[in-house]
Motif scaffolding. Structure first.
Motif, mmCIF file in Angstrom:
data_model
loop_
_atom_site.group_PDB
_atom_site.id
_atom_site.type_symbol
_atom_site.label_atom_id
_atom_site.label_comp_id
_atom_site.label_asym_id
_atom_site.label_seq_id
_atom_site.Cartn_x
_atom_site.Cartn_y
_atom_site.Cartn_z
ATOM 1 N N GLY A 74 0.641 -1.178 0.006
ATOM 2 C CA GLY A 74 -0.248 0.115 -0.213
ATOM 3 C C GLY A 74 0.715 1.286 -0.080
ATOM 4 O O GLY A 74 0.245 2.365 -0.113
ATOM 5 N N ILE A 75 2.187 1.233 -0.276
ATOM 6 C CA ILE A 75 2.957 2.377 -0.249
ATOM 7 C C ILE A 75 2.842 2.788 -1.606
ATOM 8 O O ILE A 75 3.048 2.171 -2.478
ATOM 9 C CB ILE A 75 4.286 2.110 0.316
ATOM 10 N N PRO A 76 2.702 4.330 -1.636
ATOM 11 C CA PRO A 76 2.646 4.708 -3.117
ATOM 12 C C PRO A 76 3.914 4.563 -3.762
ATOM 13 O O PRO A 76 5.049 4.302 -3.289
ATOM 14 C CB PRO A 76 2.298 6.425 -3.017
ATOM 15 N N ASN A 77 3.734 4.634 -5.404
ATOM 16 C CA ASN A 77 4.869 4.338 -6.113
ATOM 17 C C ASN A 77 5.559 5.621 -5.997
ATOM 18 O O ASN A 77 5.344 6.560 -5.565
ATOM 19 C CB ASN A 77 4.524 4.192 -7.663
ATOM 20 N N ASP A 78 7.095 5.433 -6.387
ATOM 21 C CA ASP A 78 7.899 6.634 -6.185
ATOM 22 C C ASP A 78 7.762 7.721 -7.103
ATOM 23 O O ASP A 78 6.917 7.214 -8.217
ATOM 24 C CB ASP A 78 9.494 5.798 -7.061
ATOM 25 N N ILE A 79 7.922 8.950 -6.898
ATOM 26 C CA ILE A 79 7.695 9.926 -7.989
ATOM 27 C C ILE A 79 9.142 9.979 -8.571
ATOM 28 O O ILE A 79 10.125 10.077 -8.289
ATOM 29 C CB ILE A 79 7.703 11.135 -6.835
ATOM 30 N N LEU A 80 9.026 9.722 -10.075
ATOM 31 C CA LEU A 80 9.868 9.883 -11.039
ATOM 32 C C LEU A 80 9.922 11.220 -11.799
ATOM 33 O O LEU A 80 11.111 11.516 -12.207
ATOM 34 C CB LEU A 80 9.559 8.604 -12.030
ATOM 35 N N ASN A 81 8.789 11.871 -11.918
ATOM 36 C CA ASN A 81 9.037 13.244 -12.608
ATOM 37 C C ASN A 81 8.552 14.424 -11.560
ATOM 38 O O ASN A 81 7.547 14.203 -11.013
ATOM 39 C CB ASN A 81 7.944 13.177 -13.752
ATOM 40 N N GLU A 82 9.138 15.597 -11.713
ATOM 41 C CA GLU A 82 8.700 16.791 -11.157
ATOM 42 C C GLU A 82 7.284 17.166 -11.576
ATOM 43 O O GLU A 82 6.775 16.943 -12.805
ATOM 44 C CB GLU A 82 9.515 17.872 -11.606
ATOM 45 N N GLN A 84 4.384 15.724 -10.100
ATOM 46 C CA GLN A 84 3.635 14.682 -9.662
ATOM 47 C C GLN A 84 2.846 15.257 -8.219
ATOM 48 O O GLN A 84 1.595 15.196 -8.202
ATOM 49 C CB GLN A 84 3.914 13.318 -9.692
ATOM 50 N N ILE A 85 3.524 15.650 -7.506
ATOM 51 C CA ILE A 85 3.094 16.129 -6.095
ATOM 52 C C ILE A 85 4.017 17.491 -5.949
ATOM 53 O O ILE A 85 5.252 17.513 -6.092
ATOM 54 C CB ILE A 85 3.679 15.272 -4.992
ATOM 55 N N ASN A 86 3.037 18.715 -5.703
ATOM 56 C CA ASN A 86 3.962 19.785 -5.687
ATOM 57 C C ASN A 86 4.948 19.767 -4.483
ATOM 58 O O ASN A 86 4.926 19.394 -3.627
ATOM 59 C CB ASN A 86 2.601 20.904 -4.947
ATOM 60 N N GLY A 87 6.226 20.423 -5.005
ATOM 61 C CA GLY A 87 7.163 20.837 -4.295
ATOM 62 C C GLY A 87 8.164 19.437 -4.261
ATOM 63 O O GLY A 87 9.422 19.562 -3.437
ATOM 64 N N ILE A 88 7.787 18.483 -4.910
ATOM 65 C CA ILE A 88 8.863 17.165 -4.882
ATOM 66 C C ILE A 88 9.335 17.027 -6.383
ATOM 67 O O ILE A 88 8.365 16.864 -7.309
ATOM 68 C CB ILE A 88 7.993 15.901 -4.325
ATOM 69 N N LYS A 89 10.747 16.894 -6.636
ATOM 70 C CA LYS A 89 11.136 16.582 -7.931
ATOM 71 C C LYS A 89 10.917 14.837 -8.125
ATOM 72 O O LYS A 89 10.465 14.301 -8.975
ATOM 73 C CB LYS A 89 12.294 17.057 -8.209
ATOM 74 N N ALA A 100 13.888 12.066 -0.849
ATOM 75 C CA ALA A 100 13.320 12.918 -1.756
ATOM 76 C C ALA A 100 14.191 14.186 -2.162
ATOM 77 O O ALA A 100 14.744 14.750 -1.248
ATOM 78 C CB ALA A 100 11.944 13.392 -1.222
ATOM 79 N N GLU A 101 14.219 14.497 -3.441
ATOM 80 C CA GLU A 101 14.783 15.620 -4.096
ATOM 81 C C GLU A 101 13.610 16.786 -3.998
ATOM 82 O O GLU A 101 12.537 16.314 -4.858
ATOM 83 C CB GLU A 101 15.488 15.490 -5.189
ATOM 84 N N LEU A 102 13.716 17.786 -3.481
ATOM 85 C CA LEU A 102 12.534 18.822 -3.406
ATOM 86 C C LEU A 102 12.957 19.780 -4.600
ATOM 87 O O LEU A 102 13.959 19.971 -4.923
ATOM 88 C CB LEU A 102 12.758 19.544 -1.882
ATOM 89 N N GLU A 103 11.873 20.532 -4.801
ATOM 90 C CA GLU A 103 11.952 21.641 -5.629
ATOM 91 C C GLU A 103 12.483 22.774 -5.000
ATOM 92 O O GLU A 103 12.910 23.649 -5.846
ATOM 93 C CB GLU A 103 10.502 22.110 -6.243
#
Length: 156
Positions: A74-82, A84-89, A100-103
């Motif tokens: 149930g853990i969400p997938n990795d964010i791969l593209n800037e 998808q979620i505000n503030g996260i690259k 996490a690499e932040l914006e």
């Protein structure tokens, strides 16, 4: 003949006003840049809360953080593209740790801030706490703490 009074400002008065505006702008612009980066960092950190909750549930079910990875239990997938979620690259979730690499960037260097949440189990209180580690390219901890003051430690 009537002597008409001069209407308007003298050159000296205008120069003083311009100088005052320049001084105020010199103070306000750097502060504004810091505030916008703080807002981006806050958005990113809040955006990771769903990962933290899912990792806590994974730990409760499995009794350890092993295999508490992105896309499992149930853990969400990795964010791969800037974007998808505000503030996260991008993110990487592995064994309960969240990287996490932040914006958000450090204004002086232009380096993006990278954070890592590490889960810490307090056996006596049966609580899950998170340690926040931050780093950013060549920036030191004092520069990072102007953006995220809750970083417990930072390394390059």
């Amino acid at each position: 003949m009537k002597n008409k009074g001069n209407k308007g400002f003298t050159l000296i008065e205008l120069l003083i006003v311009v100088a005052i505006i320049g001084i105020l702008a010199g103070i306000a612009i750097p502060s504004y840049q810091d505030y916008t980066q703080q807002a981006k960092a806050s958005q990113g950190i809040v955006g990771l809360s769903s990962y933290k909750t899912a990792i806590a549930v994974c730990y409760q079910k499995n009794g350890s953080f092993i295999d508490c990875d992105a896309g499992k239990y149930g853990i969400p997938n990795d964010i791969l593209n800037e974007g998808q979620i505000n503030g996260i690259k991008n993110t990487t979730i592995l064994d309960g740790g969240i990287a996490a690499e932040l914006e958000a960037i450090i204004p002086n260097t232009g380096d993006n801030i990278t954070i890592k949440f590490l889960p810490i189990i307090n056996k006596n209180a049966a609580a899950l706490n998170w340690q926040l580690i931050c780093w950013s390219g060549s920036s030191d901890i004092d520069e990072i703490k102007t953006i995220i003051d809750s970083c417990e430690s930072a390394t390059n």
